[in-house]
Design an enzyme around this catalytic site. Structure first.
Site, PDB file in Angstrom:
ATOM      1  N   LYS A  81       0.859  -1.186   0.000  1.00  0.00           N
ATOM      2  CA  LYS A  81       0.000   0.000   0.000  1.00  0.00           C
ATOM      3  C   LYS A  81       0.893   1.234   0.000  1.00  0.00           C
ATOM      4  O   LYS A  81       1.734   1.407   0.878  1.00  0.00           O
ATOM      5  CB  LYS A  81      -0.906   0.000   1.221  1.00  0.00           C
ATOM      6  N   ARG A 107     -10.879   9.826   2.119  1.00  0.00           N
ATOM      7  CA  ARG A 107     -10.749  10.465   3.432  1.00  0.00           C
ATOM      8  C   ARG A 107     -11.926  11.398   3.691  1.00  0.00           C
ATOM      9  O   ARG A 107     -12.354  11.545   4.836  1.00  0.00           O
ATOM     10  CB  ARG A 107      -9.393  11.167   3.538  1.00  0.00           C
ATOM     11  N   LYS A 152       1.237  10.041   5.618  1.00  0.00           N
ATOM     12  CA  LYS A 152       1.338   8.656   6.100  1.00  0.00           C
ATOM     13  C   LYS A 152       2.614   7.993   5.582  1.00  0.00           C
ATOM     14  O   LYS A 152       2.697   6.767   5.500  1.00  0.00           O
ATOM     15  CB  LYS A 152       0.082   7.880   5.676  1.00  0.00           C
ATOM     16  N   LYS A 178      -2.226  -1.489  -3.846  1.00  0.00           N
ATOM     17  CA  LYS A 178      -3.081  -0.299  -3.754  1.00  0.00           C
ATOM     18  C   LYS A 178      -2.237   0.959  -3.827  1.00  0.00           C
ATOM     19  O   LYS A 178      -1.223   1.029  -3.139  1.00  0.00           O
ATOM     20  CB  LYS A 178      -3.807  -0.353  -2.416  1.00  0.00           C
ATOM     21  N   TYR A 194     -15.325   1.141  -6.628  1.00  0.00           N
ATOM     22  CA  TYR A 194     -16.589   1.830  -6.351  1.00  0.00           C
ATOM     23  C   TYR A 194     -17.551   1.703  -7.529  1.00  0.00           C
ATOM     24  O   TYR A 194     -18.723   2.016  -7.401  1.00  0.00           O
ATOM     25  CB  TYR A 194     -16.322   3.301  -6.009  1.00  0.00           C
TER      26      TYR A 194
END
Ligand code: PBG
Length: 331
Positions: free
Chosen positions: A201, A211, A224, A255, A320
């Site tokens: 990731k 987010r 991150k 990802k 999605y």
């Protein structure tokens, strides 16, 4: 004078639809899709997400309707993400361990309504629950602590498994968490609960709309990059995957998706495990923006990008667009 002609004509097999069908190397069906859904509090609530046009947060009753829809469409698995109420977020994200949190209620409701007609995948990471939007526990400098976070994640995973989750998907990128979660599941009587590791990731700019959807974007301080991977690296992804497999992951995920298909291909060629990819929120938004701007045909873009994941070596894709794609594929 001799006639000049190509010795080999690759166009010959492309001339007719029947022949193209016969020579097609990869297929996409609804069975390769995992549908991510956002859960919110309330009853009969639908909240559209501005940065993800066409995607809404649903209250648990609405999530159950989506789950039944997915079963009808032949989608085998849902991925759930909670939009935790602000007052339930905290420095340490304890709400993640609440057996009656939004996630657990959604898991139970889906399982009550659909049983094993559909799988439920749950994300393990603290960002939907922390007041600072990081995936783990932080020190005074805001650095995310590995081992302390892992203890929370193990409890979070057990909480989800106890509620009925079928696939535990740690998305936090802490070192050692897959092994710790696996042994806790074994000890907790969940031998058949799978682990799909978000193995590779990346610290990506494509997560923005997600987010917004879980409500962590505005809270997040910093980035991150001390735990998610550097987009410059590819060998390191193979090390991540090797570790997660050794620690007991049933499947691994790469990802984001499309910009990282080279990683999917390298992982698939190196390891004989099921590989999944997450076509993330920013990728979804790009396709929707292109279609809205008249820069491409939405349906064609959706199906072409999803097929590309299959060609690269994916067993399946989190997207999605899952329900829309399944409708197109079912004709
Ligand atoms: C949480 C998590 C993120 C996504 C899935 N799980 C965001 C992040 O790491 O900041 C992103 C999914 C998407 O963008 O669609 N750890």
């Amino acid at each position: 004078m001799t006639a000049s002609y190509p010795a080999i004509r690759l166009r010959r097999t492309r001339a007719h639809a029947w022949s193209r069908a016969l020579h097609r190397e990869h297929v996409l069906t609804p069975a390769e899709l995992i549908w991510p859904l956002f859960v919110t509090e309330g009853d009969g609530v639908e909240q559209p997400i501005a940065s993800l046009p066409g995607v809404s947060r649903w209250s648990v009753d609405g999530i159950v309707v989506r789950a039944k829809e997915a079963v009808e469409l032949g989608i085998p698995c849902l991925a759930l993400f909670p939009n935790t109420q602000p007052e339930r977020r905290s420095e340490k994200g304890e709400e993640a361990l609440n057996p009656d949190n939004l996630m657990c209620r959604a898991i139970r409701a889906i399982k009550d309504a659909c049983g094993n007609d559909i799988g439920v995948l749950t994300d393990v990471a603290l960002d939907p629950y922390t007041s600072h939007g990081q995936d783990g526990l932080i020190d005074e400098e805001g650095y995310v602590l590995n081992d302390a976070t892992m203890e929370m994640l193990v409890k979070q995973a057990l909480n989800q498994a106890n509620a009925g989750a079928d696939i535990i998907a740690p998305s936090d990128m802490m070192d050692g968490r897959v092994g710790a979660i696996r042994s806790a599941l074994e000890e907790g009587n969940h031998a058949n609960v799978q682990v799909m590791a978000y193995a590779a990731k990346y610290a990506s700019a494509f997560y923005g709309p997600f987010r917004d959807a879980v409500g962590s974007g505005g809270l997040l301080k910093g980035d991150k990059k001390s735990y998610q991977m550097d987009p410059a690296n590819s060998d390191e992804a193979l090390r991540e995957v090797a570790l997660d497999i050794a620690e007991g992951a049933d499947s691994v995920m790469v990802k984001p998706g499309l910009p990282y298909l080279d990683i999917v291909r390298r992982v698939k060629e190196r390891f004989e495990v099921p590989v999944f990819a997450y076509q993330v929120s920013g990728e979804y938004a790009m396709i929707e923006a292109a279609a809205a701007a008249g820069a491409g045909d939405r349906d064609a873009l959706v199906l072409e990008t999803l097929l590309a994941f299959r060609r690269a070596g994916c067993s399946g894709v989190l997207t999605y667009h899952a329900a829309h794609a399944a409708r197109l594929l079912n004709g």
